[in-house]
Design an enzyme around this catalytic site. Sequence first.
Site, PDB file in Angstrom:
ATOM      1  N   SER A 653      -3.073   0.024   8.683  1.00  0.00           N
ATOM      2  CA  SER A 653      -3.669   0.390   7.392  1.00  0.00           C
ATOM      3  C   SER A 653      -5.066   0.977   7.541  1.00  0.00           C
ATOM      4  CB  SER A 653      -3.714  -0.836   6.473  1.00  0.00           C
ATOM      5  OG  SER A 653      -4.556  -1.825   7.012  1.00  0.00           O
ATOM      6  N   LYS A 696      -7.753  -5.420  -1.375  1.00  0.00           N
ATOM      7  CA  LYS A 696      -8.690  -4.567  -0.648  1.00  0.00           C
ATOM      8  C   LYS A 696      -9.682  -3.890  -1.590  1.00  0.00           C
ATOM      9  CE  LYS A 696      -5.549  -3.718   3.218  1.00  0.00           C
ATOM     10  NZ  LYS A 696      -4.706  -2.746   3.941  1.00  0.00           N
TER      11      LYS A 696
END
Length: 801
Positions: A653, A696
């Site tokens: 990611s 996030k």
Amino acid sequence: MATILPLEPQQLYLSCDLDQFTFQTTAEVTDLTEIIGQARAMDAVRFGSGIRREGYNLFVLGPSGIGKRSLVQQLLESKASKEPEPPDWCYLNNFAQPHKPRVLKLPSGRGEELQQHMERLVDYLRSAIPAQFESEEYRNRVSAIQQEFNELQEREIRALGEEAEKKEIVLLRTPEGFALAPSRNREVIPPEEYDKLPQKEKDRIEAAIIELQAHLEKILSHLPQRRRERSERIKQLNRDIMLSIVEHMMNELRAIYTDLPDVLDFLDEVQQDMVMHVDDFRKPEESVNISGMTVITHQTFNNYQVNVLASNHKKPGAPIISEDNPTYSNLLGRVEHVSQFGALVTNFTLIKPGALHRANGGYLLLDVRKVLMQPFAWEGLKRALQSRKIHIESLGQLYSLVSTVSLEPEPVPLDVKVVLFGDRLFYYLLQRYDPEFRELFKVAADFEETIERNAESHMLYAQLISTLTRKEKLLPYDRYAVARVIEHSARLVGDSEKLSMHMRSIVDLLHEADYWAREAGHEVVQASDVQQAIDSQVHRQDRVRDRLYEAILRDTLMIDTQGAVTGQVNGLSVIELGGFAFAQPTRITATTRFGKGDLINIEREVKLSGAIHSKGVLILSSFLAARYAKNQPLALSASLAFEQSYGMVEGDSASLAELCALLSNLANIPIDQSLAITGSVNQLGQAQAIGAVNEKIEGFFDICAARGLTGKQGVLIPATNVQHLMLRQNVIEAATAGKFHIYAVENVDQAITLLTGVSAGEADANGTYPQGSINHQVAARLAELTAIGKSYVQVQQQGKN
């Protein structure tokens, strides 16, 4: 390249439309009557429970907490209630081979009936038989037998005495026995007179005595035989009396069990054994002194008892048994022992059933992890399913570990449907490594973790909440609270278009919201109560997150939220501890120099990089070479590092962030540190979706908000992650006010443009990028490095010449 605008606030959170609800509180909503979102799994359960073929047992897959067991049990209970009741299974004494108890199959409920009849029979005989043998009639009959034998003996002795008298010999009875002596006028001749008799008379007397002595010895030799005959006559009398008592009772039982030949055979054996062991019923209770204590010992008459292993007649239909401690003996049964005077003894009444016995004819529910954790339990279960018989064997006997004398019970025929519950990992591991598993568990019921989110599922969720509030005795929920639960359910799965099927999490939330509503004195649970329950759940678990963010705010962990730096970008990773996930902003840096195409992943070099992260870095290298060095060497050496990272780095990611840091360094154009980026990238430069996108974004937002929002801060995410956004309310409020932005990018060019404020640039037909663009600067730098490489080679060649 078109300008990329921040996402609209409505794209950051998919609210639940209250207009679709016609109720005010869940008290008005009917209970849920169907199973939602598990059509595939429940079809498999119906098929697996319905098919009656060998090996079609079920394995129910899915993570814990989604309600697999309760849903399966609910379906099985509905099905089992309509099925015939299974037979009773009993163990009986084997009179021919006591160490091999026999199995008896009886119609449902008849096992306990027979057990009670045999107990009453023994209790009756224990009182009736001693009374009969203590009666006057019995004593008279015994006396008659004894008198008959005594009279026979007396006749023989009397005849011998008369014969002796004729020969002037007298038969004397002494304490030591019988004696013969010479006589005159029926009086014994004294010794001194006997000595004076003529020798001829003495010889006659001695000859007569010898003859009579032989006759006497013959009579006496018959005495043991006659005693035996007398004893046998008395025993036969006892047996006849016993038979007359027992047969009467047995005939009553035979009339009850005329339809069961096996029971009639057992009653015949019992009758025969009772008659043979009549003395056991005549023995009174005995007392034994052990260490100064008087212990009364009872005649137990175990041989005539019935050990009912399994009887399910008290509940209609087939049994459904759930074994929470599936040890070997709890599954397959065991033979217990009792201590008697320092020795371990056992009998068939000490055979105890296992879960397979209790579930025989029905369903057995097991947790596969618990079965696998118990020694020998898995192998024992498979052996029983393969042979379709339940063998009761102790592990010590089975593996020859002990030599204690024990029983060898006849195996019980097995007809059961086993349902295993477990995570998918167990199912696939067993499929791979246990060849017998696929033969025994041919049906897999795979439970969904999410369902589609739409108006229909919203209403079903409302019904689910209504059902749970009634079942758990909770306060009713108003429609705002229901909507908030639905929205949180979507947040749990990290997808605005899905709802969670993790029932444990939903039930826990309902319980906690009910608590806060009662604390606030509300009569119904409101959305604010649900939100307080959510906030409280987070607060109880966020200590580590607070300490981490405190370190960032104190600049112990260096994360910039303002300014611009070349070759440096804010990446976002996620930490999950105890089921609580939160973001960890991480500084990612890149350096470049002249080299031979090496891209050094510092994490990998020190073995702190997982395989997926290493793959992502290799993809970066491939992308650089494919885009900028198709027709020339890649004269580049670059290094990538997660700064202040001291643990394993896994996942791809951060690959988009790493690529942007590389491009920034090569183009010598700084990246705006008020932005953070997350996303995976492929070899074509396309941004790919990642997980935990909400956490996030919120993690970087919390740092920015703590330092003060400037209106420039934000997060870049892959466009394919927009459908997953279910952000916190404070993030949405900041985005609505223009103080924080979320951008959705489709590729690396859009990402680097946003991060640097400089257009990435698109290549023309000749493959040339516009002057001043990021890609032009990168291409120029790589061309410069290639030229340096060529000049270096030329210098080396001239030096050799």
